[in-house]
Design a protein around this motif. Structure first.
Motif, mmCIF file in Angstrom:
data_model
loop_
_atom_site.group_PDB
_atom_site.id
_atom_site.type_symbol
_atom_site.label_atom_id
_atom_site.label_comp_id
_atom_site.label_asym_id
_atom_site.label_seq_id
_atom_site.Cartn_x
_atom_site.Cartn_y
_atom_site.Cartn_z
ATOM 1 N N CYS B 192 6.557 5.461 8.306
ATOM 2 C CA CYS B 192 5.808 6.409 9.148
ATOM 3 C C CYS B 192 6.476 6.573 10.494
ATOM 4 C CB CYS B 192 4.376 5.920 9.354
ATOM 5 S SG CYS B 192 3.368 6.080 7.881
ATOM 6 N N ASP B 193 6.915 5.464 11.069
ATOM 7 C CA ASP B 193 7.559 5.529 12.379
ATOM 8 C C ASP B 193 8.869 6.312 12.307
ATOM 9 O OD1 ASP B 193 6.702 2.329 14.005
ATOM 10 O OD2 ASP B 193 5.569 4.165 13.639
ATOM 11 N N LYS B 194 9.562 6.212 11.170
ATOM 12 C CA LYS B 194 10.849 6.913 11.038
ATOM 13 C C LYS B 194 10.664 8.331 10.503
ATOM 14 C CE LYS B 194 13.074 3.631 8.687
ATOM 15 N NZ LYS B 194 14.201 2.960 7.992
ATOM 16 N N GLY B 195 9.445 8.663 10.135
ATOM 17 C CA GLY B 195 9.191 10.004 9.617
ATOM 18 C C GLY B 195 9.750 10.214 8.225
ATOM 19 N N GLN B 196 9.771 9.122 7.427
ATOM 20 C CA GLN B 196 10.284 9.210 6.069
ATOM 21 C C GLN B 196 9.169 8.960 5.072
ATOM 22 O OE1 GLN B 196 13.217 6.231 6.552
ATOM 23 N NE2 GLN B 196 14.867 7.669 7.012
ATOM 24 N N SER B 197 9.396 9.393 3.851
ATOM 25 C CA SER B 197 8.367 9.225 2.825
ATOM 26 C C SER B 197 8.383 7.797 2.308
ATOM 27 C CB SER B 197 8.619 10.202 1.668
ATOM 28 O OG SER B 197 7.898 9.781 0.524
ATOM 29 N N PHE B 198 7.300 7.053 2.539
ATOM 30 C CA PHE B 198 7.207 5.676 2.038
ATOM 31 C C PHE B 198 7.348 5.637 0.525
ATOM 32 C CE2 PHE B 198 5.908 1.411 1.472
ATOM 33 C CZ PHE B 198 4.980 1.380 0.449
ATOM 34 N N LEU B 199 6.744 6.625 -0.155
ATOM 35 C CA LEU B 199 6.774 6.641 -1.623
ATOM 36 C C LEU B 199 8.209 6.730 -2.134
ATOM 37 C CD1 LEU B 199 3.786 9.073 -2.364
ATOM 38 C CD2 LEU B 199 3.750 6.584 -2.284
ATOM 39 N N SER B 200 9.074 7.457 -1.393
ATOM 40 C CA SER B 200 10.486 7.557 -1.792
ATOM 41 C C SER B 200 11.277 6.331 -1.357
ATOM 42 C CB SER B 200 11.152 8.793 -1.167
ATOM 43 O OG SER B 200 10.375 9.921 -1.374
ATOM 44 N N GLU B 201 10.930 5.786 -0.167
ATOM 45 C CA GLU B 201 11.694 4.660 0.378
ATOM 46 C C GLU B 201 11.414 3.357 -0.354
ATOM 47 O OE1 GLU B 201 13.615 4.558 3.777
ATOM 48 O OE2 GLU B 201 13.907 6.472 2.766
ATOM 49 N N ALA B 202 10.167 3.196 -0.831
ATOM 50 C CA ALA B 202 9.789 1.921 -1.439
ATOM 51 C C ALA B 202 9.073 2.149 -2.768
ATOM 52 C CB ALA B 202 8.907 1.130 -0.485
ATOM 53 N N PRO B 203 9.784 2.715 -3.751
ATOM 54 C CA PRO B 203 9.124 3.076 -5.014
ATOM 55 C C PRO B 203 8.585 1.874 -5.792
ATOM 56 C CG PRO B 203 11.516 3.360 -5.177
ATOM 57 C CD PRO B 203 11.228 3.033 -3.757
ATOM 58 N N GLU B 204 9.129 0.678 -5.513
ATOM 59 C CA GLU B 204 8.694 -0.502 -6.278
ATOM 60 C C GLU B 204 7.535 -1.244 -5.634
ATOM 61 O OE1 GLU B 204 10.186 -0.997 -9.242
ATOM 62 O OE2 GLU B 204 11.202 0.861 -8.676
ATOM 63 N N SER B 205 7.149 -0.812 -4.431
ATOM 64 C CA SER B 205 6.108 -1.553 -3.715
ATOM 65 C C SER B 205 4.766 -1.421 -4.427
ATOM 66 C CB SER B 205 5.993 -1.012 -2.287
ATOM 67 O OG SER B 205 4.814 -1.498 -1.682
ATOM 68 N N PRO B 206 3.973 -2.516 -4.469
ATOM 69 C CA PRO B 206 2.610 -2.415 -5.021
ATOM 70 C C PRO B 206 1.792 -1.347 -4.299
ATOM 71 C CG PRO B 206 3.165 -4.702 -4.548
ATOM 72 C CD PRO B 206 4.306 -3.878 -4.047
ATOM 73 N N ALA B 207 2.078 -1.146 -2.998
ATOM 74 C CA ALA B 207 1.350 -0.124 -2.249
ATOM 75 C C ALA B 207 1.650 1.264 -2.802
ATOM 76 C CB ALA B 207 1.707 -0.195 -0.767
ATOM 77 N N THR B 208 2.887 1.479 -3.257
ATOM 78 C CA THR B 208 3.260 2.780 -3.822
ATOM 79 C C THR B 208 2.448 3.077 -5.066
ATOM 80 O OG1 THR B 208 5.491 2.694 -2.911
ATOM 81 C CG2 THR B 208 5.152 4.131 -4.809
ATOM 82 N N SER B 209 2.339 2.090 -5.972
ATOM 83 C CA SER B 209 1.533 2.370 -7.179
ATOM 84 C C SER B 209 0.063 2.572 -6.819
ATOM 85 C CB SER B 209 1.684 1.308 -8.263
ATOM 86 O OG SER B 209 2.033 0.080 -7.745
ATOM 87 N N SER B 210 -0.432 1.839 -5.802
ATOM 88 C CA SER B 210 -1.807 2.078 -5.352
ATOM 89 C C SER B 210 -1.979 3.519 -4.880
ATOM 90 C CB SER B 210 -2.184 1.161 -4.194
ATOM 91 O OG SER B 210 -2.135 -0.176 -4.581
ATOM 92 N N TYR B 211 -1.068 3.958 -3.999
ATOM 93 C CA TYR B 211 -1.148 5.330 -3.490
ATOM 94 C C TYR B 211 -1.118 6.320 -4.645
ATOM 95 C CZ TYR B 211 -0.265 4.207 1.497
ATOM 96 O OH TYR B 211 -0.351 3.745 2.795
ATOM 97 N N ARG B 212 -0.180 6.133 -5.567
ATOM 98 C CA ARG B 212 -0.020 7.099 -6.657
ATOM 99 C C ARG B 212 -1.276 7.189 -7.515
ATOM 100 N NH1 ARG B 212 4.587 9.583 -6.351
ATOM 101 N NH2 ARG B 212 6.551 8.532 -5.833
ATOM 102 N N ASN B 213 -1.876 6.023 -7.787
ATOM 103 C CA ASN B 213 -3.112 6.035 -8.584
ATOM 104 C C ASN B 213 -4.229 6.785 -7.870
ATOM 105 O OD1 ASN B 213 -2.054 4.603 -10.724
ATOM 106 N ND2 ASN B 213 -2.631 2.621 -9.868
ATOM 107 N N ILE B 214 -4.344 6.517 -6.574
ATOM 108 C CA ILE B 214 -5.382 7.170 -5.779
ATOM 109 C C ILE B 214 -5.164 8.681 -5.780
ATOM 110 C CG2 ILE B 214 -6.209 7.497 -3.401
ATOM 111 C CD1 ILE B 214 -5.631 4.401 -3.059
ATOM 112 N N ILE B 215 -3.914 9.092 -5.558
ATOM 113 C CA ILE B 215 -3.596 10.518 -5.496
ATOM 114 C C ILE B 215 -3.896 11.182 -6.833
ATOM 115 C CG2 ILE B 215 -1.684 12.168 -5.260
ATOM 116 C CD1 ILE B 215 -0.498 9.997 -3.239
ATOM 117 N N GLN B 216 -3.580 10.488 -7.907
ATOM 118 C CA GLN B 216 -3.852 11.050 -9.232
ATOM 119 C C GLN B 216 -5.345 11.275 -9.417
ATOM 120 O OE1 GLN B 216 -2.089 8.851 -12.474
ATOM 121 N NE2 GLN B 216 -3.102 10.135 -14.003
ATOM 122 N N ARG B 217 -6.143 10.301 -8.993
ATOM 123 C CA ARG B 217 -7.598 10.418 -9.140
ATOM 124 C C ARG B 217 -8.131 11.578 -8.296
ATOM 125 N NH1 ARG B 217 -10.760 4.874 -9.091
ATOM 126 N NH2 ARG B 217 -12.293 6.281 -9.984
#
Lengths: 272, 233
Positions: B192-217
């Motif tokens: 966020c501080d660098k203005g980059q997409s976390f989902l692209s920067e850290a695709p393996e993070s547990p937070a990424t799968s959490s975000y993706r699931n939430i967005i899908q719902r």
């Protein structure tokens, strides 16, 4: 009607008024306000907290007095005391809500009216410090609070940020607010600054590090210190306990005690 | 095609998070042009109207409402699949105004964010109450900053402890959907501080799968509502 007019302003017995501000939400203003009050009490001071966050009043719960009622006296509203010794007293909209989960859906003018009342009509008595806890932003609550407090010459404001740029970016604007309204900046606190794992002692900068300190340097204001993330502090606030009294060995204690000491040193310098 | 509207007038964070700091808004015959991150992601924020990062917007309610109205009326968004509105904390002018100004069209609903502790939940219950008062449907609640896994020893710490059962219990009590929980990950703040997409920067993070699931719902909810409305027509 005349008998309800206070003979003396309700803030006449308050020695020092300070505001806790941030441009950003969720950075720990209410936490810092609470811990500052507890630390000052530990140093023998009488402290009041005025909570002007009308939409999200957090202060009552942080002292475990969330169910309390507010009573009236001749000079206005009696603040809620958190202890028998009456060393800390509070006023918050939280005490005035019939149902605690009810939203206060007010536009600016109605908020301004209550804030004016909160500043003028709470019978604080004699206090060493009145801490004013605010919601995030630079809007109605802030403008009205500063305007209402101006005749009483507040000591200044403590600004709270987390280390990351996104938080610092908003707190820069809060600094401008202070400049424009003539409010002295007592210092910046960098909250949630690092987390030490209780299992292995590894330190992780979850919300980055150093942004608050850099901002203080850049803006030429005092840096009051870094407060780390401390699950015992969060737990303490949840339960309305006295973190300063009960957890002096916890990781956030030294920083919180230091902030209070710097405020005290500042006021004793001022009087001399 | 996505539009992101930042109505946090005092604390506009979206430009920085999108890597758009310093960008300005351009006017054309058809109104204000959003600032585009990608061809299909346009952004509007008061941040783009300020000339310096130190500029403060010290406005009372009515002036804030005026700008929000302009954002909705004068920005040439074009054809958009999703308009996402980021709001400041609270239940005040900005929140009332956005619901009011959008009442002529339809709002699919609100996603409400909390952290696990009671200090946060007690305010979120009020936000839920606000939604009910203004008849804004609630898509669901997200529990953010939900636990932290130490990168060294992999043990979990509850930095913001769910002493009263967290968002899960609150959602049960209030009959609202819990969309998901997002754990703390230092990379989120960094991105966020660098203005980059976390989902692209850290695709393996547990937070990424959490975000993706939430967005899908959220997408499923919106698709359901959409097809339900079409059936009625």
């Amino acid at each position: 009607l005349l008998s309800f007019l206070p003979e003396r302003s309700n803030l006449a017995g308050v020695r020092h008024i300070l505001l806790v501000l941030s441009g950003k939400g969720g950075v720990g203003k209410s936490t810092i306000s609470t811990e500052l009050a507890l630390s000052l009490r530990r140093s023998g001071k009488k402290v009041g907290i005025l909570d002007v966050d009308l939409c999200g009043p957090s202060i009552p719960r942080m002292f475990r007095v969330q169910g309390s009622d507010v009573h009236q006296c001749d000079s206005g509203w009696v603040p809620v005391f958190v202890d028998q010794e009456k060393s800390i007293s509070l006023m918050s909209i939280g005490f005035l809500l019939e149902k605690p989960d009810d939203a206060v859906v007010w536009r600016g003018p109605k908020k301004n009216a209550l804030i004016k009342q909160f500043v003028a009509d709470v019978a604080w008595g004699d206090l060493d410090f009145l801490i004013v806890d605010t919601p995030p932003g630079t809007s109605d609550e802030h403008i009205s609070t500063v305007e209402a407090l101006r005749p009483y010459k507040p000591l200044g404001a403590i600004l709270v940020t987390t280390p990351q740029a996104v938080s610092v970016g908003d707190v820069r604007r809060e600094l401008t607010f202070c400049k424009k309204t003539g409010l002295q900046v007592l210092g910046i606190v960098e909250n949630m600054s690092g987390f030490v794992c209780p299992h292995c002692s590894e330190c992780t900068n979850i919300f980055s590090k150093g942004g608050g300190e850099e901002l203080a340097k850049h803006a030429g204001v005092p840096f009051l210190g870094c407060v780390p993330l401390d699950p015992q502090l969060s737990q303490s606030l949840e339960e309305g306990r006295d973190f300063i009294q009960e957890f002096p060995k916890s990781s956030a204690f030294p920083a919180l005690a230091s902030i209070a000491q710097q405020i005290l040193d500042g006021t004793s310098q001022r009087s001399s | 095609q996505v539009a992101l509207l930042d109505i946090d007038i005092c604390g506009p964070s979206i430009p920085k998070m999108m890597g758009l700091e310093g960008e300005q808004v351009h006017q054309s015959g058809s109104g204000w042009s959003p600032v585009y991150v990608e061809e299909n992601l346009g952004v509007m924020s008061v941040g783009f109207l300020l000339s310096s990062p130190d500029d403060a917007v010290i406005w009372r309610g009515p002036k804030k409402n005026g700008l929000i109205k302009q954002f909705l009326r004068d920005v040439d968004w074009g054809e958009v699949d999703y308009l996402i509105v980021d709001t400041p904390p609270g239940t005040s002018d900005e929140h009332l105004s956005i619901v009011q100004y959008l009442s002529a069209t339809h709002i699919d609903g609100a996603v409400i964010i909390t952290t696990p502790q009671e200090v946060s939940l007690q305010d979120v219950r009020k936000e839920i109450n606000f939604c009910q008062k203004v008849k804004l449907p609630i898509i669901g609640v997200v529990e953010n900053m939900s636990g932290f896994i130490c990168p060294k020893c992999k043990n979990e710490s509850q930095i913001f402890p769910p002493t009263t059962g967290g968002a899960e219990k609150m959602c049960q009590n209030l009959n609202v959907c819990l969309l998901g929980k997002v754990p703390l990950d230092p990379q989120i703040g960094k991105s966020c501080d660098k203005g980059q997409s976390f989902l692209s920067e850290a695709p393996e993070s547990p937070a990424t799968s959490s975000y993706r699931n939430i967005i899908q719902r959220i997408q499923e909810y919106c698709d359901q509502r959409h097809s339900h409305e079409e059936k009625i027509i």
